[in-house]
Design a protein around this motif. Structure first.
Motif, PDB file in Angstrom:
ATOM      1  N   THR A  82      28.021 -18.734   8.407  1.00 36.96           N
ATOM      2  CA  THR A  82      27.325 -18.858   9.687  1.00 36.96           C
ATOM      3  C   THR A  82      25.874 -18.418   9.474  1.00 36.96           C
ATOM      4  O   THR A  82      25.504 -18.002   8.374  1.00 36.96           O
ATOM      5  CB  THR A  82      27.973 -17.964  10.767  1.00 36.96           C
ATOM      6  N   GLU A  83      25.066 -18.473  10.525  1.00 39.43           N
ATOM      7  CA  GLU A  83      23.668 -18.043  10.413  1.00 39.43           C
ATOM      8  C   GLU A  83      23.548 -16.557  10.091  1.00 39.43           C
ATOM      9  O   GLU A  83      22.608 -16.142   9.431  1.00 39.43           O
ATOM     10  CB  GLU A  83      22.913 -18.346  11.708  1.00 39.43           C
ATOM     11  N   THR A  84      24.508 -15.756  10.550  1.00 38.61           N
ATOM     12  CA  THR A  84      24.416 -14.302  10.381  1.00 38.61           C
ATOM     13  C   THR A  84      25.416 -13.731   9.386  1.00 38.61           C
ATOM     14  O   THR A  84      25.466 -12.523   9.191  1.00 38.61           O
ATOM     15  CB  THR A  84      24.614 -13.595  11.737  1.00 38.61           C
ATOM     16  N   GLY A  85      26.241 -14.578   8.792  1.00 35.22           N
ATOM     17  CA  GLY A  85      27.238 -14.092   7.853  1.00 35.22           C
ATOM     18  C   GLY A  85      28.356 -15.085   7.672  1.00 35.22           C
ATOM     19  O   GLY A  85      28.135 -16.206   7.221  1.00 35.22           O
ATOM     20  N   PHE A  86      29.570 -14.667   8.090  1.00 40.22           N
ATOM     21  CA  PHE A  86      30.755 -15.494   7.869  1.00 40.22           C
ATOM     22  C   PHE A  86      31.700 -15.406   9.062  1.00 40.22           C
ATOM     23  O   PHE A  86      31.779 -14.377   9.728  1.00 40.22           O
ATOM     24  CB  PHE A  86      31.504 -15.026   6.619  1.00 40.22           C
ATOM     25  N   ALA A  93      43.768 -15.260  14.444  1.00 44.58           N
ATOM     26  CA  ALA A  93      42.552 -14.675  15.017  1.00 44.58           C
ATOM     27  C   ALA A  93      41.339 -15.079  14.176  1.00 44.58           C
ATOM     28  O   ALA A  93      41.484 -15.643  13.090  1.00 44.58           O
ATOM     29  CB  ALA A  93      42.667 -13.149  15.065  1.00 44.58           C
ATOM     30  N   THR A  94      40.148 -14.765  14.703  1.00 45.04           N
ATOM     31  CA  THR A  94      38.915 -14.983  13.943  1.00 45.04           C
ATOM     32  C   THR A  94      38.105 -13.695  13.939  1.00 45.04           C
ATOM     33  O   THR A  94      38.189 -12.890  14.876  1.00 45.04           O
ATOM     34  CB  THR A  94      38.059 -16.124  14.532  1.00 45.04           C
ATOM     35  N   PHE A  95      37.318 -13.513  12.872  1.00 44.18           N
ATOM     36  CA  PHE A  95      36.492 -12.325  12.705  1.00 44.18           C
ATOM     37  C   PHE A  95      35.131 -12.749  12.185  1.00 44.18           C
ATOM     38  O   PHE A  95      35.052 -13.603  11.303  1.00 44.18           O
ATOM     39  CB  PHE A  95      37.141 -11.352  11.703  1.00 44.18           C
ATOM     40  N   GLU A  96      34.071 -12.139  12.724  1.00 41.35           N
ATOM     41  CA  GLU A  96      32.724 -12.379  12.219  1.00 41.35           C
ATOM     42  C   GLU A  96      32.302 -11.190  11.373  1.00 41.35           C
ATOM     43  O   GLU A  96      32.550 -10.040  11.742  1.00 41.35           O
ATOM     44  CB  GLU A  96      31.740 -12.547  13.373  1.00 41.35           C
ATOM     45  N   THR A  97      31.644 -11.462  10.250  1.00 45.41           N
ATOM     46  CA  THR A  97      31.255 -10.391   9.341  1.00 45.41           C
ATOM     47  C   THR A  97      29.985 -10.755   8.585  1.00 45.41           C
ATOM     48  O   THR A  97      29.671 -11.933   8.418  1.00 45.41           O
ATOM     49  CB  THR A  97      32.397 -10.075   8.352  1.00 45.41           C
ATOM     50  N   LYS A  98      29.278  -9.732   8.135  1.00 45.13           N
ATOM     51  CA  LYS A  98      28.083  -9.942   7.315  1.00 45.13           C
ATOM     52  C   LYS A  98      28.450 -10.166   5.850  1.00 45.13           C
ATOM     53  O   LYS A  98      27.822 -10.967   5.175  1.00 45.13           O
ATOM     54  CB  LYS A  98      27.152  -8.733   7.425  1.00 45.13           C
ATOM     55  N   HIS A  99      29.430  -9.413   5.350  1.00 45.35           N
ATOM     56  CA  HIS A  99      29.848  -9.492   3.952  1.00 45.35           C
ATOM     57  C   HIS A  99      31.358  -9.654   3.879  1.00 45.35           C
ATOM     58  O   HIS A  99      32.086  -9.153   4.733  1.00 45.35           O
ATOM     59  CB  HIS A  99      29.468  -8.211   3.185  1.00 45.35           C
ATOM     60  N   VAL A 100      31.814 -10.314   2.809  1.00 43.99           N
ATOM     61  CA  VAL A 100      33.240 -10.505   2.551  1.00 43.99           C
ATOM     62  C   VAL A 100      33.528  -9.990   1.150  1.00 43.99           C
ATOM     63  O   VAL A 100      32.783 -10.276   0.209  1.00 43.99           O
ATOM     64  CB  VAL A 100      33.635 -12.000   2.619  1.00 43.99           C
TER      65      VAL A 100
END
Length: 187
Positions: A82-86, A93-100
């Motif tokens: 995504t623009e800000t991470g992943f 469920a879904t999760f937004e994160t900067k690093h994986v």
């Protein structure tokens, strides 16, 4: 938005989560309960006389939660940039994160699906591993790998240390300076 999402809660993943959560980074630890460590008998792990792999994994998860990691039991099915991470999609469920951090043991299918480069493994019975640099970075910016899937020895003490190393590198990047986590005995 999480700072770090860790896929896999075996020794590498839980160790990474212990460090990131303890450092105050918003951490989600996603596990499908299929760790190969759960079938192990461990007598060669520093600081542990003997323990079942299952107990070692459960203790690691509890330590991560103690420091603030959110533990989610789910299967990750996709990761998209995504623009800000992943955006991490699980089976429910879904999760937004900067690093994986991929700490998926012997499983490289998710890494390959999202464009992470792999290479032949060198450990016995480990056919394919994720291609990482010395810090644990993959070819996809923001995606890291730790433990057996990153090509280190399958021994729990080594995979746990690799997870901690990768976590320290991410924390350092997020903080903009080298991070050190040393506790001192209270008087």
């Amino acid at each position: 938005m999480y700072d770090v999402a860790i896929i896999g809660a075996g020794p590498a993943g839980a160790s990474a989560a212990i460090f990131t959560a303890k450092a105050g980074k918003k951490t989600v630890l996603i596990d499908n309960d299929k760790s190969m460590t759960k079938r192990a008998w461990v007598e060669n792990h520093y600081g542990v006389m003997e323990i079942t792999g299952s107990d070692l994994v459960e203790t690691g998860k509890k330590q991560a939660v103690k420091f603030g990691a959110e533990l989610v039991n789910a299967q990750v099915v996709d990761i998209t940039k995504t623009e800000t991470g992943f955006l991490i999609q699980t089976d429910n469920a879904t999760f937004e994160t900067k690093h994986v951090i991929l700490a998926t043991g012997i499983a490289t299918d998710l890494a390959e699906k999202i464009g992470v480069k792999t290479k032949p493994g060198t450990e016995p019975r480990i056919k394919t591993v994720i291609d990482v640099d010395a810090s644990g970075r993959t070819n996809v910016d923001g995606v890291w790998a730790a433990g057996t899937v990153a090509g280190v020895s399958v021994h729990t003490i080594i995979t746990a240390g690799d997870g901690a190393k990768v976590a320290i590198n991410i924390i350092s990047e997020l903080n903009g300076e080298r991070y050190v986590d040393h506790d001192v005995l209270k008087a």
